[in-house]
Design an enzyme around this catalytic site. Structure first.
Site, PDB file in Angstrom:
ATOM      1  N   GLN A  97       0.880  -1.174   0.000  1.00  0.00           N
ATOM      2  CA  GLN A  97       0.000   0.000   0.000  1.00  0.00           C
ATOM      3  C   GLN A  97       0.911   1.215   0.000  1.00  0.00           C
ATOM      4  O   GLN A  97       1.844   1.280   0.803  1.00  0.00           O
ATOM      5  CB  GLN A  97      -0.875   0.000   1.259  1.00  0.00           C
ATOM      6  CG  GLN A  97      -2.046   0.951   1.183  1.00  0.00           C
ATOM      7  CD  GLN A  97      -3.277   0.285   0.598  1.00  0.00           C
ATOM      8  OE1 GLN A  97      -3.806  -0.648   1.156  1.00  0.00           O
ATOM      9  NE2 GLN A  97      -3.730   0.768  -0.556  1.00  0.00           N
ATOM     10  N   GLN A 128      -4.200   6.731   1.042  1.00  0.00           N
ATOM     11  CA  GLN A 128      -4.152   5.270   1.011  1.00  0.00           C
ATOM     12  C   GLN A 128      -3.899   4.840  -0.428  1.00  0.00           C
ATOM     13  O   GLN A 128      -4.802   4.355  -1.106  1.00  0.00           O
ATOM     14  CB  GLN A 128      -5.480   4.722   1.558  1.00  0.00           C
ATOM     15  CG  GLN A 128      -5.470   3.254   1.865  1.00  0.00           C
ATOM     16  CD  GLN A 128      -4.772   2.939   3.176  1.00  0.00           C
ATOM     17  OE1 GLN A 128      -4.302   3.825   3.878  1.00  0.00           O
ATOM     18  NE2 GLN A 128      -4.680   1.683   3.515  1.00  0.00           N
ATOM     19  N   THR A 144       0.467  -2.572   6.930  1.00  0.00           N
ATOM     20  CA  THR A 144       0.525  -4.031   6.932  1.00  0.00           C
ATOM     21  C   THR A 144      -0.245  -4.597   5.734  1.00  0.00           C
ATOM     22  O   THR A 144      -0.533  -5.775   5.659  1.00  0.00           O
ATOM     23  CB  THR A 144       0.047  -4.553   8.304  1.00  0.00           C
ATOM     24  OG1 THR A 144       0.878  -3.968   9.312  1.00  0.00           O
ATOM     25  CG2 THR A 144       0.167  -6.063   8.458  1.00  0.00           C
ATOM     26  N   HIS A 145      -0.593  -3.735   4.792  1.00  0.00           N
ATOM     27  CA  HIS A 145      -1.381  -4.144   3.633  1.00  0.00           C
ATOM     28  C   HIS A 145      -0.494  -4.752   2.552  1.00  0.00           C
ATOM     29  O   HIS A 145      -0.149  -4.095   1.575  1.00  0.00           O
ATOM     30  CB  HIS A 145      -2.171  -2.953   3.086  1.00  0.00           C
ATOM     31  CG  HIS A 145      -3.003  -2.283   4.134  1.00  0.00           C
ATOM     32  ND1 HIS A 145      -3.555  -1.035   3.982  1.00  0.00           N
ATOM     33  CD2 HIS A 145      -3.367  -2.683   5.377  1.00  0.00           C
ATOM     34  CE1 HIS A 145      -4.236  -0.697   5.068  1.00  0.00           C
ATOM     35  NE2 HIS A 145      -4.122  -1.688   5.927  1.00  0.00           N
ATOM     36  N   ASN A 146      -0.123  -5.994   2.757  1.00  0.00           N
ATOM     37  CA  ASN A 146       0.631  -6.748   1.747  1.00  0.00           C
ATOM     38  C   ASN A 146      -0.367  -7.605   0.973  1.00  0.00           C
ATOM     39  O   ASN A 146      -1.282  -8.183   1.566  1.00  0.00           O
ATOM     40  CB  ASN A 146       1.637  -7.680   2.428  1.00  0.00           C
ATOM     41  CG  ASN A 146       2.616  -6.932   3.315  1.00  0.00           C
ATOM     42  OD1 ASN A 146       3.671  -6.512   2.873  1.00  0.00           O
ATOM     43  ND2 ASN A 146       2.250  -6.765   4.574  1.00  0.00           N
TER      44      ASN A 146
END
Lengths: 589, 240
Positions: free
Chosen positions: A348, A439, A515-517
């Site tokens: 992200q 984002q 933590t947006h993998n």
């Protein structure tokens, strides 16, 4: 020699949101389910309590709920010609561990993706021509549409008691909501969380510029609420400690509170914690998983658990690692572009800002992620990209998630960090600053991928996942554009001073970013372009269903969990209504 | 043991035994005298009476001097060590975290790029041990043979600034990384719940207006919109 256990109908690997949803749906369909969770049990009655949770050092700094890197980590490099090195303690991203997984400590922003996000390559081709998409941008359409997922988004929102303001109810636009969202069949289960002062100022400024502000949707109930599982949720206390922590009020959704309690009383469900799955035993000819091998981390004993159905619901890295280790599907090769396992890793691309309003009193310690106001005018295909030189976008938000004292004190960069002058400065700016974020999407790039590390191993001797990732020119250009729009809104808020935080050229594993993998076991229309089909069923192992954000073909400009939960319900429906009747491929290649 | 070290150890024993009674007694000069407390039998066996959990006398002297320079006493708060920040650092380095818990420690070890993060074989405890040795060696070289804790206040400030800016070249050790770890641990100690030994009497929370626990504000959001909420901070111990 591993002890061979009795056959079960289904085994679930990892008990986060996806694993819990699948466990629930499969037991409801009459299956016996064993969940293997490599971390500890996390029982809200013991752990989600006061005063325990109000400990910023334990949770936010020392990362109580996060993965134990002494057992397992990943290696990282920016480019294929570099040597990857282990991330010795996670920093940029923080996968959780134990029952609940990353679904305990998330900020609980629960978004839906745009209808156009699901067919992004087609949309870009229609609008800008096929040549406009660079060869290196390996984005692809999802094999599932927004309309197909909509009932499942709705279900997951109800499970979590999401608070928000509808912007598009069955096609009718509703003032005060997000006018860009896809049509929703029903309103959010809860009214929005109260808006904080800074975000309210942001909303007014954004509206004055012609944008469309609305409260962010958040899986934190604004009032007491009974979810469809019959579990009573409390109302948000605005404690300001959401991120990296659990919730003692049972307001913030987690698997542990919103669904696992039902499983704990379900006779067809068995939970085994500290059960570290090391390998999927794969029968290549039969195209199915016969059993999974795991180590009981309390004793070191190894077990083989045969199962009819295998639900792989660990984090993005673990999902990809299991497939590579078992040899399921062709590993991705960035030089040829062939292969699929490990392909299209995306992150992200968040960038933000701080603004300071001397003399104002924001009481920043009163916080909840849902107190934030966002605009979606510069996300995805909500704006025209003609001539801009990039694709993608992201929502822009003025945040008010809380400001705990160790990590939450924003200060202008030219103020001293210590010594004489520092104390005055931090005391002066603490209560009157507000933060912003964008984002940003990450559109897949040919060179960003995962494979197995040739050198480093985990505590059980397995090769670590090797992540090769860097920010791309496209994503930087996207971010500059979106952050530029944010700056325009901040100026209209008339702060004493402000600072924009652009992303550095290279991705770095420190400090924390998101933590947006996503990616690695992506979903798609055929086995040449994907690891799993539209029902998250592996093309090469029909009884293996891979859950979570590892199936996202690329990452849109939203938090991933809303879509992750919707996909879990969508996949569960296909398993229980189609696969059980006729076990085999649900989509023919 | 040199006279210098002996003096320092006696002084630190004073810190441990007398607590904040010597709040103003942090030496500003190398020659500052140890506390007048008569050597007790315990002082004759320093290894048994070391008031810190893990820090040696030399390390403790460094940490006390450092946190008092990073967080100097003024009208907003007492000095770092008087707020318990040195005690906090000692306990943290002696904790599971300090021993490298949840940290991947297998080799091979390569320096890598900054983007790849921390790549040393050292646990935080070992990192600080090595860093303090390097910092004191640099201090002696640049400040007339004196360890950092023996410097006058102005020189301590100059020394830390040089470390922060990366201008102080430590021997075989990343100066800036050491300074940043030191600063981050000191700030954690100053602002963490007092249960960990720092932030005594919640001074840091009072300084910025953070109310601590229980942090249940549902009924206060509207009442305190753009209006300062003031409360006597409460910590975990206040509810125990």
């Amino acid at each position: 020699m591993a002890t061979r256990l009795k056959d079960v109908d289904a085994v679930v690997i990892g008990l986060g949101f996806s694993g819990a949803i699948l466990s629930r749906e499969l037991t409801k369909a009459g299956l016996n389910v064993v969940a293997l969770e490599r971390g500890a049990d996390r029982n809200p009655a013991d752990e989600f309590t006061l005063t325990r949770l109000r400990d910023e050092l334990r949770y936010a700094v020392r990362l109580e709920l996060m993965q134990d890197n002494s057992i397992d980590t990943i290696t990282f490099r920016n480019a294929p010609d570099e040597v990857a090195l282990p991330i010795r303690r996670f920093g940029a991203f923080l996968p959780g561990e134990g029952v609940g997984g990353t679904g305990i400590h998330w900020g609980a922003l629960q978004w839906r993706f745009l209808p156009t996000d699901f067919r992004i390559r087609s949309v870009l081709t229609e609008r800008y021509g096929a040549k406009a998409i660079p060869d290196t941008m390996t984005i692809q359409d999802w094999p599932v549409s927004y309309d197909e997922l909509e009932p499942h988004y709705d279900r997951f929102e109800k499970l979590c008691g999401v608070s928000g303001q509808a912007g598009n109810l069955r096609g009718k636009l509703i003032s005060g909501g997000n006018p860009f969202e896809g049509p929703r069949s029903e309103d959010y289960p809860n009214k929005p969380i109260k808006t904080a002062v800074g975000p309210a100022m942001f909303g007014a400024a954004a509206a004055s510029l012609g944008y469309h502000p609305f409260p962010v949707p958040v899986a934190t109930s604004s009032a007491p609420y009974v979810n469809p599982e019959g579990i009573t949720l409390g109302a948000c206390e605005y404690c300001g400690h959401c991120n990296r922590t659990a919730c003692e009020a049972n307001a913030k959704a987690s698997p542990n509170v919103n669904i696992v309690p039902v499983l704990r009383t379900e006779p067809k469900f068995e939970l085994r914690t500290r059960a570290f799955v090391t390998r999927l035993n794969y029968d290549r000819n039969a195209k199915r998983i016969t059993s999974v091998l795991y180590t009981d981390m309390r004793t070191g004993e190894e077990y083989e658990q045969p199962a009819g159905i295998v639900i792989l619901s660990s984090f993005v890295f673990g999902n990809t690692q299991q497939l590579l280790l078992a040899g399921i599907g062709e590993p991705y090769d960035p030089s040829s572009g062939n292969g699929v396992v490990g392909k299209n890793y995306c992150y992200q691309f968040e960038a933000g800002a701080n603004a300071f309003f001397e003399g104002r009193e924001f009481n920043p310690f009163m916080g909840a992620p849902g107190m934030s106001i966002a605009i979606d005018d510069f996300n995805g295909e909500n704006f025209d990209h003609s001539g801009l030189g990039f694709f993608g976008g992201g929502y822009i938000v003025c945040t008010n998630a809380g400001a705990p004292p160790i990590g939450g004190r924003a200060m202008p960069k030219d103020e001293p960090r210590w010594g004489v002058g520092w104390k005055q400065a931090t005391a002066k700016w603490y209560r009157c600053s507000t933060g912003f974020n964008t984002q940003g999407s990450v559109y897949a790039h040919r060179d960003n991928f995962m494979d197995l590390d040739p050198t480093y191993k985990d505590a059980l001797g397995r090769p670590l996942i090797r992540l090769t990732y860097n920010a791309t020119d496209n994503d930087h250009a996207m971010s500059r554009h979106v952050v530029g729009k944010l700056e325009g809104v901040i100026k209209a808020m008339n702060p004493t001073r402000y600072e924009m935080h652009y992303r550095p050229k290279n991705f770095t594993v420190v400090p924390y970013q998101s933590t947006h993998n996503t990616g690695g076991t992506i979903m798609g229309a055929d086995p040449n372009s994907s690891v799993v089909n539209r029902y998250l069923q592996a093309w090469d192992a029909h009884n293996l269903f891979v859950q979570g954000a590892s199936v996202f073909p690329q990452q849109p400009g939203y938090n991933p969990t809303g879509t992750l939960g919707a996909l879990a319900y969508w996949s569960a429906k296909a398993i229980t209504e189609q696969y059980l009747k006729n076990p085999g491929p649900l989509v023919h290649a | 043991m040199t006279d210098d070290a002996l003096q320092r150890r006696t002084f630190l024993l004073g810190v441990g035994l007398a607590g904040t009674a010597i709040a103003t007694g942090i030496p500003q000069e190398a020659e500052a005298q140890p506390q007048p407390a008569a050597p007790s039998p315990a002082a004759a066996a320093p290894a048994d009476t070391e008031p810190f959990v893990t820090l040696t006398a030399t390390e403790a002297a460094f940490i006390v001097a450092a946190v008092d320079t990073l967080i100097p006493a003024d009208e907003l708060s007492p000095s770092g060590s008087d707020c318990g920040v040195a005690v906090f650092i000692d306990r943290q380095l002696g904790s599971a975290w300090g021993g490298g818990a949840k940290m991947y420690r297998a080799g091979p070890f390569h320096k890598g790029k900054p983007e790849q993060g921390y790549q040393l074989a050292l646990t935080p405890r070992e990192f600080f041990a090595a860093g303090i040795v390097a910092a004191n060696a640099w201090s002696r070289k640049n400040f007339g043979g004196k360890d950092f804790d023996r410097l006058a206040v102005g020189d301590r400030v100059a020394a830390l600034k040089a470390m922060e800016d990366g201008k102080a070249a430590f021997d075989n050790f990343d100066t800036r990384a050491f300074f940043n770890q030191l600063l981050s641990l000191a700030m954690a100690g100053f602002f963490a719940d007092p249960i960990y030994g720092g932030n005594r009497d919640k001074v840091a929370w009072k300084m910025i207006g953070f109310p601590g626990l229980p942090a249940t504000y549902a009924d206060k959001i509207d009442a305190y919109r753009d209006k300062r909420y003031v409360a006597e901070p409460q910590s975990i111990a206040d509810f125990s």
